[in-house]
Design a protein around this motif. Structure first.
Motif, PDB file in Angstrom:
ATOM      1  N   VAL A  93       0.533  -1.194  -0.031  1.00  0.00           N
ATOM      2  CA  VAL A  93       0.129   0.042   0.000  1.00  0.00           C
ATOM      3  C   VAL A  93       1.052   1.583   0.078  1.00  0.00           C
TER       4      VAL A  93
ATOM      5  N   LYS B  17       0.134   4.155  -1.044  1.00  0.00           N
ATOM      6  CA  LYS B  17      -0.527   6.077  -0.533  1.00  0.00           C
ATOM      7  C   LYS B  17       0.301   6.671   0.293  1.00  0.00           C
TER       8      LYS B  17
ATOM      9  N   MET C 131     -13.737  -8.659   0.237  1.00  0.00           N
ATOM     10  CA  MET C 131     -12.855  -7.822   1.323  1.00  0.00           C
ATOM     11  C   MET C 131     -13.223  -6.780   3.061  1.00  0.00           C
TER      12      MET C 131
ATOM     13  N   SER D 247      -0.576  -4.558   8.371  1.00  0.00           N
ATOM     14  CA  SER D 247       0.397  -3.899   9.060  1.00  0.00           C
ATOM     15  C   SER D 247       0.707  -4.682  10.444  1.00  0.00           C
TER      16      SER D 247
ATOM     17  N   ARG E 128      -2.708  -6.760   2.602  1.00  0.00           N
ATOM     18  CA  ARG E 128      -2.300  -4.923   2.056  1.00  0.00           C
ATOM     19  C   ARG E 128      -1.829  -4.356   3.485  1.00  0.00           C
TER      20      ARG E 128
ATOM     21  N   ARG F  68       3.249   6.994   8.026  1.00  0.00           N
ATOM     22  CA  ARG F  68       3.044   7.905   6.731  1.00  0.00           C
ATOM     23  C   ARG F  68       2.770   9.287   7.266  1.00  0.00           C
TER      24      ARG F  68
HETATM   25  C1  LIG Z   1      -4.418   2.606   4.453  1.00  0.00           C
HETATM   26  C2  LIG Z   1      -4.246   1.035   4.186  1.00  0.00           C
HETATM   27  C3  LIG Z   1      -4.174  -0.294   4.359  1.00  0.00           C
HETATM   28  C4  LIG Z   1      -2.391  -0.172   5.037  1.00  0.00           C
HETATM   29  O1  LIG Z   1      -2.506  -0.214   6.021  1.00  0.00           O
HETATM   30  P1  LIG Z   1      -0.852   0.307   6.978  1.00  0.00           P
HETATM   31  O2  LIG Z   1      -1.774  -0.458   8.087  1.00  0.00           O
HETATM   32  O3  LIG Z   1       0.210   1.109   6.482  1.00  0.00           O
HETATM   33  O4  LIG Z   1      -0.866  -1.518   6.500  1.00  0.00           O
HETATM   34  C5  LIG Z   1      -4.872  -1.147   4.279  1.00  0.00           C
HETATM   35  N1  LIG Z   1      -5.604  -1.409   3.401  1.00  0.00           N
HETATM   36  C6  LIG Z   1      -6.121  -0.330   3.175  1.00  0.00           C
HETATM   37  C7  LIG Z   1      -7.585  -0.204   2.958  1.00  0.00           C
HETATM   38  C8  LIG Z   1      -5.921   1.426   4.016  1.00  0.00           C
HETATM   39  O5  LIG Z   1      -6.640   1.938   3.205  1.00  0.00           O
END
Ligand SMILES: *Cc1c(COP(=O)(O)O)cnc(C)c1O
Length: 247
Positions: free
Chosen positions: A57, A59, A184, A222, A237, A246
């Motif tokens: 991920v 972003k 999901m 995570s 993810r 972030r």
């Molecule tokens: C940001 C996000 C993640 C990743 O989250 P982390 O805790 O940084 O691994 C996974 N899925 C979705 C839908 C997210 O928005």
């Protein structure tokens, strides 16, 4: 001479301090660690680790950070914000990357989402799916999608209820440019996650019994991906554990 050396040293230290912390994150080490945790969790639950896709991920992370992860073997990247993602996708278009949209879908972004992405994980209404279907470029394969489930019916959260999911799935099956792949969830931050993950697995079984074949469970981030794998996740993810915090 000595003075200029000292000056250079000083500049180096200064620059180093000013450097964005993110480049000190060791993406390579992180990916190796995440991969070995995935392997361990799949061994523990007698699953084939090759059936689990690591979705990085990215972003709020830069093109350079994505490239770094790509060069270390990551092929799937997840983005939440359409505009930000399109910029990165254009920049990296010569790479063999599969892009996953995992954010909230705004109706006016459906054209770009459908044009640029390979997967969308967050379908929760037919209206959006219809738009993605109609905007899908004809030279591309059908868009892979997951239905986002809202298990606890928290009203502020996206997702359809489990009881409405089957009906939505049947509607998606009629769309020629959409390929329904799975389900999901983003579980609540606290509480018994195992229950949420296994509930999604049960819903997958129910779909398959009802003649809707789906092969994907997008669950695990995570903080909880090992548990998600033990309950049947096929896509984890992962952002922070790869790229760091972030801003
Ligand atoms: C940001 C996000 C993640 C990743 O989250 P982390 O805790 O940084 O691994 C996974 N899925 C979705 C839908 C997210 O928005």
């Amino acid at each position: 001479m000595a003075l200029s050396l000292m000056l250079m040293k000083y500049i180096q230290v200064y620059l180093f301090k000013k450097t964005d912390k993110s480049i000190l994150i060791d993406i390579k080490k992180n990916i190796l660690q995440v991969r070995s945790r995935i392997k361990e969790a799949s061994l523990k639950s007698a699953r084939n680790k090759n059936k689990i896709t690591l979705l990085a991920v990215s972003k709020k992370k830069t093109v350079e950070e994505i490239e770094k992860a790509y060069n270390l073997g990551i092929e799937n990247f997840g983005e939440n914000y359409c505009q930000e993602a399109v910029m990165k996708i254009n920049n990296l278009r010569n790479k063999n990357i599969k892009w996953h949209f995992i954010g909230k879908i705004q109706s006016n972004k459906t054209k770009d989402i459908s044009k640029y992405f390979d997967w969308v994980h967050t379908i929760d209404r037919i209206k959006v799916a219809n738009r993605l279907d109609s905007f899908r470029p004809k030279n591309k394969k059908p868009l892979n999608v997951c239905i986002q489930i809202n298990q606890s019916l928290e009203s502020h959260k996206a997702g359809v209820s489990e009881s409405d999911a089957l009906e939505l799935a049947n509607q998606l099956l009629d769309l020629p440019n959409i390929r329904l792949r799975g389900l999901m969830i983003i579980p609540p931050k606290a509480g018994n996650l195992k229950i949420h993950f296994s509930e999604l697995k049960s819903l997958q079984d129910k779909f398959n019994k009802n003649g809707i074949p789906i092969d994907t469970l997008s669950m695990g981030m995570s903080s909880d991906f090992e548990q998600a794998i033990e309950e049947g996740s096929t896509i984890v993810r992962i952002g922070t554990s790869i790229f760091g915090e972030r801003k």
